[in-house]
Design a protein around this motif. Structure first.
Motif, short mmCIF file in Angstrom:
data_model
loop_
_atom_site.label_atom_id
_atom_site.label_comp_id
_atom_site.label_asym_id
_atom_site.label_seq_id
_atom_site.Cartn_x
_atom_site.Cartn_y
_atom_site.Cartn_z
N GLY A 58 0.83 -1.19 0.00
CA GLY A 58 0.00 0.00 0.00
C GLY A 58 0.86 1.24 0.00
N GLU A 59 0.27 2.32 0.46
CA GLU A 59 0.90 3.64 0.41
C GLU A 59 2.14 3.76 1.30
OE1 GLU A 59 -0.55 8.26 1.33
OE2 GLU A 59 -1.79 6.57 1.91
N VAL A 60 2.12 3.09 2.47
CA VAL A 60 3.20 3.25 3.45
C VAL A 60 3.74 1.89 3.88
CG1 VAL A 60 2.49 5.53 4.28
CG2 VAL A 60 1.47 3.48 5.30
N SER A 61 4.26 1.14 2.94
CA SER A 61 4.65 -0.24 3.21
C SER A 61 6.08 -0.42 3.73
CB SER A 61 4.48 -1.07 1.93
OG SER A 61 5.30 -0.54 0.90
N ASP A 62 6.92 0.61 3.61
CA ASP A 62 8.31 0.46 4.03
C ASP A 62 8.40 0.11 5.51
OD1 ASP A 62 9.79 3.09 1.93
OD2 ASP A 62 9.14 1.05 1.51
N GLY A 63 9.19 -0.94 5.81
CA GLY A 63 9.38 -1.35 7.19
C GLY A 63 8.38 -2.37 7.68
N TYR A 64 7.45 -2.74 6.81
CA TYR A 64 6.41 -3.70 7.17
C TYR A 64 6.38 -4.87 6.17
CZ TYR A 64 4.45 0.36 9.65
OH TYR A 64 4.26 1.45 10.46
N SER A 65 6.02 -6.04 6.68
CA SER A 65 5.74 -7.17 5.82
C SER A 65 4.46 -7.84 6.30
CB SER A 65 6.90 -8.17 5.81
OG SER A 65 7.08 -8.70 7.12
N ASN B 100 -6.98 0.77 -3.28
CA ASN B 100 -6.38 2.10 -3.47
C ASN B 100 -7.32 3.13 -2.85
OD1 ASN B 100 -4.16 3.49 -4.43
ND2 ASN B 100 -5.09 3.91 -6.41
N LEU B 101 -7.59 2.97 -1.57
CA LEU B 101 -8.56 3.80 -0.85
C LEU B 101 -7.83 4.80 0.03
CD1 LEU B 101 -11.64 4.10 -0.22
CD2 LEU B 101 -11.26 2.52 1.69
N PHE B 102 -8.17 6.07 -0.11
CA PHE B 102 -7.50 7.13 0.64
C PHE B 102 -8.52 7.80 1.56
CE2 PHE B 102 -3.52 6.95 -1.52
CZ PHE B 102 -3.82 6.57 -2.81
N PHE B 103 -8.11 7.98 2.81
CA PHE B 103 -8.99 8.55 3.83
C PHE B 103 -8.62 9.99 4.15
CE2 PHE B 103 -11.60 5.18 5.70
CZ PHE B 103 -11.05 4.05 5.11
N GLY B 104 -9.64 10.79 4.46
CA GLY B 104 -9.42 12.10 5.05
C GLY B 104 -9.12 11.96 6.53
N THR B 105 -8.76 13.08 7.16
CA THR B 105 -8.39 13.04 8.57
C THR B 105 -9.61 13.06 9.49
OG1 THR B 105 -8.11 15.43 8.52
CG2 THR B 105 -6.13 14.09 8.25
N GLY B 106 -10.77 13.36 8.94
CA GLY B 106 -11.98 13.27 9.73
C GLY B 106 -12.44 14.59 10.31
#
Lengths: 113, 112
Positions: A58-65, B100-106
């Motif tokens: 996903g968007e922030v995958s670095d450091g995770y598996s 590919n789902l993006f969330f707002g902060t609410g």
């Protein structure tokens, strides 16, 4: 409510140690997701799975598996935890990745000292 | 990269009034827009999904509009109640959906 549980719910660990968070769902959902939620940021996708042994970043995958050996279980591993990985982690699942609603777990609060 | 903004961090409203929450986005052309509710210490709960070709969707006291020209969604709660107090999240996805789902902060809504 969909049966989706996370464990542990709270964990404190030290920098450099490995950590595994577990997500278990009883709904036979094909798709599963790991998100992290931090102040000032929306939920951000770490990894997802579209079937047993099928995962993607996903968007922030670095450091995770991640790993998914059974439909019901989706594991998130931090090989060597860092303080920047202090966060609340949410697992979610759905039957329909396109328009289906996501069912979320209650979250796992991880603190890395 | 895409940016999702929810109008304010917090919104206070009087019981019985209509609460209106805003979700704006830039650098993105979503195919689907979803709204979730999140209570403190809990996971988000799905409320509504609206497609890009739909202008409006309703569910009980909830109404969502989706204006792709303005790049904005409005989320309304009519006859608001104290039990509606929670944080409301909007989330956008393209044709790939939740992968590919993006969330707002609410927006944290308090009904008083």
């Amino acid at each position: 409510d969909a049966g989706i549980t996370q464990s542990p719910r709270h964990k404190v660990t030290e920098t450099g140690t490995p950590v595994t968070l577990r997500c278990h769902q009883t709904e036979n959902h094909r798709y599963m997701y790991w998100y992290r939620q931090d102040p000032g940021h929306g939920l951000r996708l770490i990894h997802y799975s579209y079937g047993v042994k099928d995962t993607d970043k996903g968007e922030v995958s670095d450091g995770y598996s991640v790993s998914r050996s059974k439909t019901e279980d989706f594991l998130l591993t931090l090989e060597s935890a860092t303080s920047s990985q202090t966060s609340v982690y949410f697992c979610a699942s759905t039957t329909d990745s396109l328009t289906g609603e996501l069912f979320f777990g209650e979250g796992s609060r991880l603190t890395v000292l | 990269s895409q940016k999702i903004e929810q109008n304010s961090e917090a919104l206070n409203i009087q019981e019985g009034k209509t609460a209106t929450l805003t979700c704006n986005y830039t650098n993105y052309s979503p195919a689907y827009l979803q709204w979730y509710r999140q209570d403190p210490g809990r996971g988000p709960v799905f409320l509504l999904l609206i497609r890009e070709n739909e202008k409006e969707k309703r569910k009980e006291r909830l109404k969502v509009t989706f204006d792709t020209t303005l790049k904005q969604s409005l989320f309304h709660i009519t006859a608001s109640q104290p039990a509606d107090s929670a944080t409301y999240l909007c989330a956008l996805s393209d044709q790939t959906g939740a992968n590919n789902l993006f969330f707002g902060t609410g927006t944290r809504l308090t009904v008083i």
